[in-house]
Design a protein around this motif. Structure first.
Motif, short mmCIF file in Angstrom:
data_model
loop_
_atom_site.label_atom_id
_atom_site.label_comp_id
_atom_site.label_asym_id
_atom_site.label_seq_id
_atom_site.Cartn_x
_atom_site.Cartn_y
_atom_site.Cartn_z
N ALA A 1 0.95 -1.14 0.01
CA ALA A 1 0.36 -0.11 0.58
C ALA A 1 0.63 1.29 0.08
CB ALA A 1 -1.24 0.20 0.78
N MET A 2 2.17 1.17 0.23
CA MET A 2 3.38 2.25 0.28
C MET A 2 2.99 3.43 -1.30
SD MET A 2 5.88 1.27 3.37
CE MET A 2 5.81 1.15 4.73
N LYS A 3 2.86 4.44 -1.08
CA LYS A 3 3.16 5.11 -2.40
C LYS A 3 4.12 6.02 -2.27
CE LYS A 3 -1.41 3.52 -3.50
NZ LYS A 3 -1.04 2.57 -4.36
N PRO A 4 4.84 6.05 -3.51
CA PRO A 4 6.20 6.70 -3.68
C PRO A 4 6.19 8.60 -3.20
CG PRO A 4 5.27 6.22 -5.98
CD PRO A 4 4.71 5.55 -4.36
N GLY A 5 7.01 8.84 -2.85
CA GLY A 5 6.25 10.50 -2.40
C GLY A 5 7.17 11.49 -3.10
N GLU A 6 7.55 12.77 -3.87
CA GLU A 6 8.21 13.89 -3.99
C GLU A 6 9.90 13.41 -4.09
OE1 GLU A 6 7.87 17.37 -3.95
OE2 GLU A 6 5.25 17.42 -4.45
N ARG A 7 10.23 12.63 -2.23
CA ARG A 7 10.95 12.25 -1.84
C ARG A 7 11.18 11.28 -1.63
NH1 ARG A 7 13.56 17.60 1.59
NH2 ARG A 7 14.09 19.16 -0.02
N GLU A 8 12.20 10.58 -1.01
CA GLU A 8 12.14 8.75 -0.52
C GLU A 8 12.43 8.86 0.54
OE1 GLU A 8 16.75 7.89 -0.13
OE2 GLU A 8 16.48 7.96 -1.75
N TYR A 9 11.78 7.96 0.82
CA TYR A 9 11.34 8.27 2.63
C TYR A 9 11.28 6.30 2.95
CZ TYR A 9 6.74 6.45 1.45
OH TYR A 9 5.49 5.23 1.62
N THR A 10 11.35 6.18 4.35
CA THR A 10 12.00 4.83 4.79
C THR A 10 11.10 4.40 6.14
OG1 THR A 10 14.29 5.60 6.28
CG2 THR A 10 14.41 5.26 4.64
N ILE A 11 10.79 3.35 6.68
CA ILE A 11 9.73 3.31 7.41
C ILE A 11 11.07 1.88 8.04
CG2 ILE A 11 7.86 1.78 7.81
CD1 ILE A 11 7.97 4.58 6.40
N SER A 12 10.62 1.82 9.85
CA SER A 12 11.70 0.88 10.18
C SER A 12 10.22 -0.51 11.28
CB SER A 12 11.98 0.90 11.52
OG SER A 12 12.16 0.60 12.20
N ASP A 13 11.72 -2.12 10.22
CA ASP A 13 10.26 -3.00 10.77
C ASP A 13 10.35 -3.08 12.31
OD1 ASP A 13 9.00 -4.97 10.38
OD2 ASP A 13 10.66 -6.41 10.06
N GLY A 14 10.37 -2.29 13.05
CA GLY A 14 10.37 -2.46 14.53
C GLY A 14 11.85 -1.54 15.03
N ARG A 15 11.33 -2.49 16.46
CA ARG A 15 12.59 -2.11 16.94
C ARG A 15 13.64 -2.89 17.54
NH1 ARG A 15 11.40 3.15 19.53
NH2 ARG A 15 13.22 2.70 21.40
N SER A 16 14.90 -2.58 18.14
CA SER A 16 15.61 -4.26 18.53
C SER A 16 16.50 -3.66 19.31
CB SER A 16 16.21 -4.26 16.75
OG SER A 16 15.83 -4.86 15.58
N ALA A 17 17.01 -5.14 19.82
CA ALA A 17 18.06 -4.77 20.73
C ALA A 17 18.72 -3.64 20.74
CB ALA A 17 18.36 -6.10 21.05
N LYS A 18 19.62 -2.71 21.75
CA LYS A 18 20.82 -1.26 20.94
C LYS A 18 21.83 -2.17 20.64
CE LYS A 18 22.94 2.25 22.94
NZ LYS A 18 23.85 2.81 23.93
N GLY A 19 22.19 -2.14 19.40
CA GLY A 19 23.57 -2.44 18.68
C GLY A 19 22.77 -3.46 17.81
N GLU A 20 22.22 -4.09 17.99
CA GLU A 20 21.88 -5.12 16.99
C GLU A 20 21.23 -4.87 15.73
OE1 GLU A 20 18.29 -7.77 18.23
OE2 GLU A 20 19.72 -8.89 19.72
N GLY A 21 21.26 -3.47 15.41
CA GLY A 21 20.15 -3.44 14.00
C GLY A 21 19.18 -3.77 13.82
N VAL A 22 19.04 -3.08 12.80
CA VAL A 22 17.21 -2.78 12.12
C VAL A 22 16.86 -3.12 10.63
CG1 VAL A 22 16.86 -0.98 12.20
CG2 VAL A 22 15.25 -2.20 12.66
#
Length: 399
Positions: free
Chosen positions: A9-30
């Motif tokens: 459902a995500m539509k493109p905008g005038e500028r690129e944007y990013t969405i995170s897949d939730g949170r991870s433990a500190k230092g683990e990465g996402v």
């Protein structure tokens, strides 16, 4: 957390944007999803290192599913990030080659600087453990788009060897203890990138006697004096390897012969190759002495104290052919000069064994490696004198 329905459902905008897949433990990465203005949706694994965000591209949706991206994320999280950067790895490989006095050291240093370090400054500053097959592909793809063909395979080979050096350092228990800089490598990313096999056809071009005579008489007027005399010297010496000849300093040139260190073998197996002079070789050396008798290299380039580079010589030969296409039956390169000399020395009556010895080929049979200690100086001297006479009659004096 992201779902397939949300991504669709995500539509493109005038500028690129990013969405995170939730949170991870500190230092683990996402896991991150980047949506570009074109509508392209890309998965990235993002982590922080020394306060900086580092992103690794995983793939493009929907070719890569959300589940597959999460699986790759779990793999990425297990990668131990060491301090060693991609540039550190390149430097370590070049230092190894220079320490072994390998014939390829200068060319490898130039090509990795030109095609990797200067072309991808951000990439070489990254921890080398985060360099994947996609990054190697991008390096080679840029070369191909710039019109580089066969040499992209050379750079691939150089990068593969560099990563092997890093892996050996990482897993050799003796060197691991001695080295402070760690790379954290677990595999060689270059191994997954295929060689362009159709650009690896072995050469078979040898100039005819008439073509060699044509080339000889074009040299003085169409190339610089140093390049012209160097090519003449390569021809009259029986087709020595240009890269080895160019790295031989003036102190290796004696009264009746020169000494080339044969650097083609493995470390510990490299040997000295003695090349006696003939009259035509002496003529070229005399011209060089008239330019300078004190230069470090007889065939010095534009930079004082530096020999003419093999790449410059190769380009000069290619350009010379390009200006005189009508005078030759087909294209030729610098590499074909050695093959031409090998072939025409046979026409001049030199045996294959003698031609091999003149060109410094290694003899791998047990007798040659372990028992034959004869230097073959006299035989090579007589062979090169015969070659000189033949060149005078069929090439140099041909009108």
């Amino acid at each position: 957390m992201l779902t397939d329905k949300q991504i669709r459902a995500m539509k493109p905008g005038e500028r690129e944007y990013t969405i995170s897949d939730g949170r991870s433990a500190k230092g683990e990465g996402v896991l991150m999803l980047r949506v570009r203005p074109t509508g392209t949706k890309e998965f990235y694994f993002q982590r922080r290192l020394d306060g900086k965000k580092i992103k690794s591209k995983l793939g493009t949706w929907p070719a890569m599913s959300l589940t597959a991206a999460r699986d790759l994320c779990r793999v990425e999280k297990e990668v131990v990030i060491a301090a060693g950067t991609f540039q550190n790895l390149i430097d370590a490989y070049i230092n190894k080659l220079e320490g072994e006095q390998a014939a390829s050291a200068d060319d490898v240093k130039w090509s990795l600087k030109h095609y990797v370090s200067e072309a991808f400054p951000d990439l070489v500053s990254r921890p080398v453990a985060l360099i994947g097959p996609g990054n190697i592909r991008d390096i080679l793809s840029k070369m191909i788009s710039d019109g580089v063909t066969t040499y992209c395979n050379r750079v691939r080979s150089q990068l593969h060897a560099a990563f092997q050096v890093g892996l050996e350092q990482e897993f050799n228990p003796r060197s691991y203890q001695k080295t402070a800089l760690k790379f954290g490598l677990t595999s060689n990313p270059v191994a997954s990138v295929p060689v362009q096999a159709d650009w690896e056809r072995p050469g078979d071009r040898a100039l005819s006697t008439q073509e060699l005579a044509t080339l000889w008489h074009l040299l003085p007027e169409h190339l610089t004096l140093v390049t012209s005399e160097l090519l003449k010297f390569l021809i009259t010496s029986g087709g020595q390897r240009p890269e080895q000849l160019l790295t031989s300093e003036r102190r290796h040139y004696f009264k009746d012969h020169m000494v080339i260190r044969n650097k083609k073998g493995k470390a510990g197996e490299r040997s000295l190759h003695v090349v006696p002079y003939n009259t035509l070789m002496r003529r070229s050396l005399k011209v060089m002495d008239e330019i300078s008798e004190t230069s470090v290299y007889p065939f010095e380039g534009k930079v004082i104290g530096k020999a003419l580079h093999t790449q410059s010589l190769s380009r000069a030969v290619t350009k010379l052919y390009g200006r005189h296409v009508d005078k030759f039956s087909e294209p030729f390169t610098l590499r074909d000069i050695r093959r031409t000399c090998k072939t025409l020395m046979g026409v001049a009556g030199l045996s294959k064994e003698l031609r091999d010895r003149i060109q410094g080929h290694a003899f791998g049979d047990v007798s040659s490696k372990h028992y034959d200690r004869h230097d073959y100086f006299k035989e090579k001297q007589e062979g090169l004198l015969r070659w000189s006479v033949w060149l005078h009659r069929n090439v140099v004096d041909l009108k």
